[in-house]
Each structure stands twice: as C-alpha cells, then as structure tokens.
Design a protein around this motif. Structure first.
Motif, PDB file in Angstrom:
ATOM      1  N   LEU A   7       1.146  -1.093  -0.112  1.00 11.05           N
ATOM      2  CA  LEU A   7      -0.103   0.134   0.216  1.00 11.05           C
ATOM      3  C   LEU A   7       0.771   1.592   0.037  1.00 11.05           C
ATOM      4  N   ALA A   8       2.115   1.597  -0.967  1.00  6.07           N
ATOM      5  CA  ALA A   8       3.236   2.364  -0.686  1.00  6.07           C
ATOM      6  C   ALA A   8       2.495   3.148  -1.567  1.00  6.07           C
ATOM      7  N   PHE A   9       1.899   2.721  -2.397  1.00  3.04           N
ATOM      8  CA  PHE A   9       0.930   4.234  -3.243  1.00  3.04           C
ATOM      9  C   PHE A   9      -0.056   4.671  -2.216  1.00  3.04           C
ATOM     10  N   THR A  10      -0.485   4.164  -1.435  1.00  2.75           N
ATOM     11  CA  THR A  10      -1.035   5.077  -0.571  1.00  2.75           C
ATOM     12  C   THR A  10      -0.763   6.192   0.122  1.00  2.75           C
ATOM     13  N   LYS A  11       0.352   4.931   0.739  1.00  2.00           N
ATOM     14  CA  LYS A  11       1.266   6.770   1.272  1.00  2.00           C
ATOM     15  C   LYS A  11       1.755   8.156   0.781  1.00  2.00           C
ATOM     16  N   LYS A  13       0.017   9.198  -1.997  1.00  2.84           N
ATOM     17  CA  LYS A  13      -1.296   9.430  -2.938  1.00  2.84           C
ATOM     18  C   LYS A  13      -1.294   9.365  -4.901  1.00  2.84           C
ATOM     19  N   ARG A  14      -1.215   8.453  -4.466  1.00  4.17           N
ATOM     20  CA  ARG A  14      -1.095   8.068  -6.066  1.00  4.17           C
ATOM     21  C   ARG A  14      -2.069   6.629  -6.106  1.00  4.17           C
ATOM     22  N   ASN A  15      -2.068   6.983  -7.873  1.00  3.99           N
ATOM     23  CA  ASN A  15      -3.766   6.505  -8.006  1.00  3.99           C
ATOM     24  C   ASN A  15      -3.040   4.734  -8.809  1.00  3.99           C
ATOM     25  N   VAL A  16      -3.532   3.584  -8.438  1.00  3.26           N
ATOM     26  CA  VAL A  16      -3.588   2.233  -9.654  1.00  3.26           C
ATOM     27  C   VAL A  16      -4.048   2.397 -10.080  1.00  3.26           C
ATOM     28  N   LEU A  17      -4.198   2.149 -12.070  1.00  3.65           N
ATOM     29  CA  LEU A  17      -4.766   1.830 -12.737  1.00  3.65           C
ATOM     30  C   LEU A  17      -4.370  -0.003 -13.473  1.00  3.65           C
ATOM     31  N   LEU A  18      -5.535  -1.158 -12.628  1.00  6.30           N
ATOM     32  CA  LEU A  18      -5.119  -2.302 -13.261  1.00  6.30           C
ATOM     33  C   LEU A  18      -6.508  -1.810 -15.164  1.00  6.30           C
ATOM     34  N   ALA A  19      -5.384  -3.050 -15.683  1.00  6.26           N
ATOM     35  CA  ALA A  19      -5.015  -2.575 -17.403  1.00  6.26           C
ATOM     36  C   ALA A  19      -5.316  -4.766 -17.691  1.00  6.26           C
ATOM     37  N   LEU A  33      -6.519  -5.974  -2.505  1.00  2.00           N
ATOM     38  CA  LEU A  33      -5.888  -4.563  -2.483  1.00  2.00           C
ATOM     39  C   LEU A  33      -7.449  -3.627  -1.518  1.00  2.00           C
ATOM     40  N   ALA A  34      -7.820  -4.140  -2.035  1.00  2.00           N
ATOM     41  CA  ALA A  34      -9.242  -2.747  -0.932  1.00  2.00           C
ATOM     42  C   ALA A  34      -9.228  -3.823   0.445  1.00  2.00           C
ATOM     43  N   LEU A  35      -9.504  -5.002  -0.251  1.00  2.00           N
ATOM     44  CA  LEU A  35      -9.429  -5.690   1.237  1.00  2.00           C
ATOM     45  C   LEU A  35      -8.065  -5.053   2.465  1.00  2.00           C
TER      46      LEU A  35
END
Length: 75
Positions: A7-11, A13-19, A33-35
């Motif tokens: 969850l480093a992307f949350t610290k 303040k980055r978004n994640v796009l799954l494609a 990831l949500a859980l």
C-alpha cells in the motif's frame, strides 16, 4: 503485485490502474488491495469505469454529435 500489497502507493497519494484482458484477475487484485487497505484503516471505493462516468456531471460544452453527449450515459 507484491509491491502493491504494501500500500505504499496510498502513502505517496498515487492511483493504481489495473489494465488487461478479460479474465486476467484485475478485479481479484483490486478487491484484495481494497481488503488490505480496509485492514489498514484506509477509506476504500471500489467502482467501475461505467459507474464513474455516470457519476460525472453531463458536459455542457460537447455538441450533440459527441459520443459523451448521449443523455443515456448520464442517467
């Protein structure tokens, strides 16, 4: 994927796009990831592209010929 699990992307303040193609596990990864974020006491929103587009206000600048000007998209 293991890096996302930290969850480093949350610290940062980055978004994640799954494609990817259908059936490749994007939703599975997103839910995991949500859980993980819920366990870390973070707020989570899980949605689809269609739901996000529907939540946007209807653009007034687009002409009737533009595909996003379709009234059915904003119902």
């Amino acid at each position: 994927v293991l890096d996302l699990a930290t969850l480093a992307f949350t610290k940062a303040k980055r978004n994640v796009l799954l494609a990817g193609m259908s059936g490749t596990g994007k939703s599975h990864i997103a839910l995991a990831l949500a859980l993980n974020a819920c366990v870390a006491n973070l707020r989570v929103r899980y949605t689809t592209n269609a739901a996000m587009l529907k939540a946007l206000p209807k653009p007034k600048i687009l002409g009737a010929a533009h595909p996003f000007a379709d009234d059915n998209l904003w119902r």
